[in-house]
Design a protein around this motif. Structure first.
Motif, PDB file in Angstrom:
ATOM      1  N   TYR A   1     -26.989  58.984  61.531  1.00 11.72           N
ATOM      2  CA  TYR A   1     -26.901  60.455  61.720  1.00 11.72           C
ATOM      3  C   TYR A   1     -27.031  61.189  60.300  1.00 11.72           C
ATOM      4  O   TYR A   1     -27.046  62.521  60.565  1.00 11.72           O
ATOM      5  CB  TYR A   1     -25.610  60.887  62.533  1.00 11.72           C
ATOM      6  CG  TYR A   1     -24.359  60.634  61.419  1.00 11.72           C
ATOM      7  CD1 TYR A   1     -23.957  61.836  60.942  1.00 11.72           C
ATOM      8  CD2 TYR A   1     -23.669  59.402  61.578  1.00 11.72           C
ATOM      9  CE1 TYR A   1     -22.624  61.587  60.167  1.00 11.72           C
ATOM     10  CE2 TYR A   1     -22.659  59.178  60.865  1.00 11.72           C
ATOM     11  CZ  TYR A   1     -22.004  60.469  60.080  1.00 11.72           C
ATOM     12  OH  TYR A   1     -20.958  60.135  59.129  1.00 11.72           O
ATOM     13  N   GLY A  32     -24.894  57.538  56.965  1.00 13.77           N
ATOM     14  CA  GLY A  32     -23.590  57.546  58.008  1.00 13.77           C
ATOM     15  C   GLY A  32     -24.250  57.048  59.299  1.00 13.77           C
ATOM     16  O   GLY A  32     -25.322  57.178  59.754  1.00 13.77           O
ATOM     17  N   VAL A  45     -22.252  56.052  63.145  1.00 14.07           N
ATOM     18  CA  VAL A  45     -21.509  55.871  64.295  1.00 14.07           C
ATOM     19  C   VAL A  45     -21.405  54.559  65.060  1.00 14.07           C
ATOM     20  O   VAL A  45     -22.301  54.255  65.655  1.00 14.07           O
ATOM     21  CB  VAL A  45     -21.690  57.265  65.384  1.00 14.07           C
ATOM     22  CG1 VAL A  45     -20.498  57.176  66.515  1.00 14.07           C
ATOM     23  CG2 VAL A  45     -21.651  58.483  64.597  1.00 14.07           C
ATOM     24  N   HIS A  92     -17.033  56.742  62.226  1.00 13.23           N
ATOM     25  CA  HIS A  92     -18.074  56.827  61.186  1.00 13.23           C
ATOM     26  C   HIS A  92     -17.855  55.980  60.269  1.00 13.23           C
ATOM     27  O   HIS A  92     -17.044  55.577  59.717  1.00 13.23           O
ATOM     28  CB  HIS A  92     -17.936  58.395  60.600  1.00 13.23           C
ATOM     29  CG  HIS A  92     -17.989  59.548  61.556  1.00 13.23           C
ATOM     30  ND1 HIS A  92     -19.324  60.098  61.658  1.00 13.23           N
ATOM     31  CD2 HIS A  92     -17.464  59.947  62.507  1.00 13.23           C
ATOM     32  CE1 HIS A  92     -19.286  61.000  62.648  1.00 13.23           C
ATOM     33  NE2 HIS A  92     -17.993  61.035  63.203  1.00 13.23           N
ATOM     34  N   ASN A 100     -19.898  54.606  56.628  1.00 12.70           N
ATOM     35  CA  ASN A 100     -20.643  55.036  55.282  1.00 12.70           C
ATOM     36  C   ASN A 100     -21.306  53.911  55.054  1.00 12.70           C
ATOM     37  O   ASN A 100     -20.859  52.725  54.791  1.00 12.70           O
ATOM     38  CB  ASN A 100     -19.670  55.328  54.331  1.00 12.70           C
ATOM     39  CG  ASN A 100     -20.483  55.969  53.092  1.00 12.70           C
ATOM     40  OD1 ASN A 100     -20.916  57.017  53.178  1.00 12.70           O
ATOM     41  ND2 ASN A 100     -20.319  55.322  52.121  1.00 12.70           N
TER      42      ASN A 100
END
Length: 252
Positions: free
Chosen positions: A147, A159, A161, A168, A170
């Motif tokens: 996203y 990022g 999900v 979230h 990283n």
């Protein structure tokens, strides 16, 4: 009744007119990163006031986030451990705040409550760095939806999900990952590399990416009822005709 937000204070000490503007820029970025790490991507973080001489920035956020940050910073000033509610990203943000104290014109950086902001000195830095070692690292993969993508200061990040946890994650990328990531934005992918996990939950927090692959969508094929006709065989019905069995069950 909505709880009134709380205020946190960022204070950059130094001589007036000698603090490099980068100190303010980088410290605000670190504070924003810390608040998001504690309260989530949508956590409130509004500037309430700006003052000069020493650079002072007052930031409002949800009370629970402010309390978690102030208690965590206070404990890190005295010992090395993982404060309640802190994540790997939160600890990294504290390390980023400490780096600001090395910028020209800066003699110290403080952050925390209005009355007693904590000096982010070498001791806090060391304790945060040692606490980060508690996070588990392993080789593995995670599947989810891309996203976000960002490129700044030679850092390539994205990022994702996590499909499993809903959290979230990283992603730290290499240059050859940029095109497949951009081509797969808002799509489901699997990334693999070095995973950093949250010790209490084992959820994936960060991935130092070694590879990215878009997950192919599976077509849903509806089969007719005739495809399963006779699958159980007559022995499962004790030799009774299926129609007769239905009549018995209905009480006919």
């Amino acid at each position: 009744m909505t709880e009134k937000p709380s205020t946190l204070r960022l204070k950059i000490d130094g001589c007036p007119g000698e603090i490099d503007l980068k100190a303010l820029e980088k410290s605000i970025q670190a504070v924003s990163k810390l608040i998001r790490a504690i309260g989530g991507a949508d956590a409130m973080q509004n500037v309430e006031g700006l003052k000069t001489s020493s650079a002072i920035v007052d930031v409002t956020t949800e009370t629970i986030n402010a309390k978690t940050i102030t208690v965590g910073l206070r404990s890190l000033s005295s010992r090395s451990h993982l404060p309640d509610g802190f994540t790997n990203s939160a600890l990294k943000a504290i390390e980023d705040l400490h780096k600001v104290s090395k910028i020209d014109g800066v003699t110290g950086v403080c952050f925390g409550s209005l009355q007693h902001p904590i000096r982010i000195d070498h001791r806090v830095f060391v304790h945060a760095a040692e606490a980060r070692k508690a996070f588990k690292q392993s080789l593995g993969s995670v599947k989810g939806t891309l996203y976000r993508f960002s490129a700044s200061e030679n850092k390539l990040q994205a990022g994702l999900v996590d499909e499993k946890s809903g959290h979230h994650v990283n992603l730290t990328l290499q240059q050859d990952h940029v095109k497949p990531v951009l081509d797969s934005m808002q799509a489901e992918v699997r990334v693999w590399g070095i995973l950093t996990r949250d010790p209490p939950t084992n959820d994936v927090l960060e991935v130092k990416v070694k590879g990215v692959r878009k997950v192919a969508k599976k077509d849903c094929v509806r089969e007719g009822a005739h495809t399963v006709q006779g699958i159980l065989g007559h022995e499962c019905l004790d030799g009774i005709d299926p129609a007769e069995l239905v009549r018995r069950e209905r009480g006919a």
